[in-house]
Design an enzyme around this catalytic site. Sequence first.
Site, PDB file in Angstrom:
ATOM      1  N   CYS A  89       0.748  -1.273  -0.150  1.00 59.86           N
ATOM      2  CA  CYS A  89      -0.071   0.058   0.025  1.00 59.86           C
ATOM      3  C   CYS A  89       0.650   1.235  -0.022  1.00 59.86           C
ATOM      4  O   CYS A  89       1.467   1.582  -0.823  1.00 59.86           O
ATOM      5  CB  CYS A  89      -0.984  -0.148   1.229  1.00 59.86           C
ATOM      6  SG  CYS A  89      -2.105  -1.495   1.032  1.00 59.86           S
ATOM      7  N   HIS A 193      -4.205  -4.359  -1.159  1.00 61.52           N
ATOM      8  CA  HIS A 193      -4.227  -5.215   0.045  1.00 61.52           C
ATOM      9  C   HIS A 193      -3.957  -6.727  -0.273  1.00 61.52           C
ATOM     10  O   HIS A 193      -5.085  -7.195  -0.424  1.00 61.52           O
ATOM     11  CB  HIS A 193      -5.332  -4.832   0.873  1.00 61.52           C
ATOM     12  CG  HIS A 193      -5.400  -3.131   1.265  1.00 61.52           C
ATOM     13  ND1 HIS A 193      -4.985  -2.959   2.595  1.00 61.52           N
ATOM     14  CD2 HIS A 193      -5.707  -2.276   0.717  1.00 61.52           C
ATOM     15  CE1 HIS A 193      -5.160  -1.605   2.710  1.00 61.52           C
ATOM     16  NE2 HIS A 193      -5.747  -1.133   1.577  1.00 61.52           N
ATOM     17  N   GLU A 195      -3.975  -8.938   1.922  1.00 62.81           N
ATOM     18  CA  GLU A 195      -4.710  -9.776   2.925  1.00 62.81           C
ATOM     19  C   GLU A 195      -6.072  -9.600   2.736  1.00 62.81           C
ATOM     20  O   GLU A 195      -6.960 -10.225   3.313  1.00 62.81           O
ATOM     21  CB  GLU A 195      -4.234  -9.133   4.319  1.00 62.81           C
ATOM     22  CG  GLU A 195      -5.130  -7.843   4.661  1.00 62.81           C
ATOM     23  CD  GLU A 195      -4.310  -6.638   4.044  1.00 62.81           C
ATOM     24  OE1 GLU A 195      -4.756  -5.283   4.362  1.00 62.81           O
ATOM     25  OE2 GLU A 195      -3.287  -6.801   3.390  1.00 62.81           O
TER      26      GLU A 195
END
Length: 215
Positions: A89, A193, A195
Amino acid sequence: MSTTPVRAAPEVLLLDYGAGNVRSAARALERAGMTVRVTDNAADVPHAPALVVPGQGHFRQVMEAFEHGGFHGPVLDAARAGVPLLGICVGMQLLFDGSEEAPGVPGLGLIAGQVRKFAPAPERKVPQMGWNALEARGDSPLLRGLGPDAYAYFVHSYYVPVDVPVTDGAVTDYGVPFWSALSRGNLHAAQFHPEKSGAVGLALLANFRRELAPA
């Protein structure tokens, strides 16, 4: 009877400098097969076999937190010495010279170029929030095994333009093409992202793990 030795999970040092979602990043890295050591102590950086630099928030605040924690010099030294580094990010944006979000605030300058802001447009909401496609370019190890239908989850208003000196990674289009992931030598990064990106995010992190412990 011979036995096959068990390969230890490669270790990464996840930097906790007060401007990143460290807990979620740590869980994702562990799911991808890495041993994660979280630190807020910059003195740990010179001994790390690999670094992960998360980041979220305003570029100025993130960079100030990075410098206040004493990470700037040690991370630069490690990256220049060839230590594998993954920026996530805003951690990806920090690799560049600076950002339109914070004019006059220098980034790490490991890759030349300025991070830009998405211009408002009728067909485009800013920030970009949601899923978007990854188009592989060149030969980034992060993208190996991902097909043409790979999508990742984004939340961002600023982007790395495709005119920076990068040839390997993924390009995403949000009215303007931008680097959504990249590899350049020992430097790797993802704007999205991992995750929150399901199997694609996990595959990207697993590919980073393979760079640390190749078969």
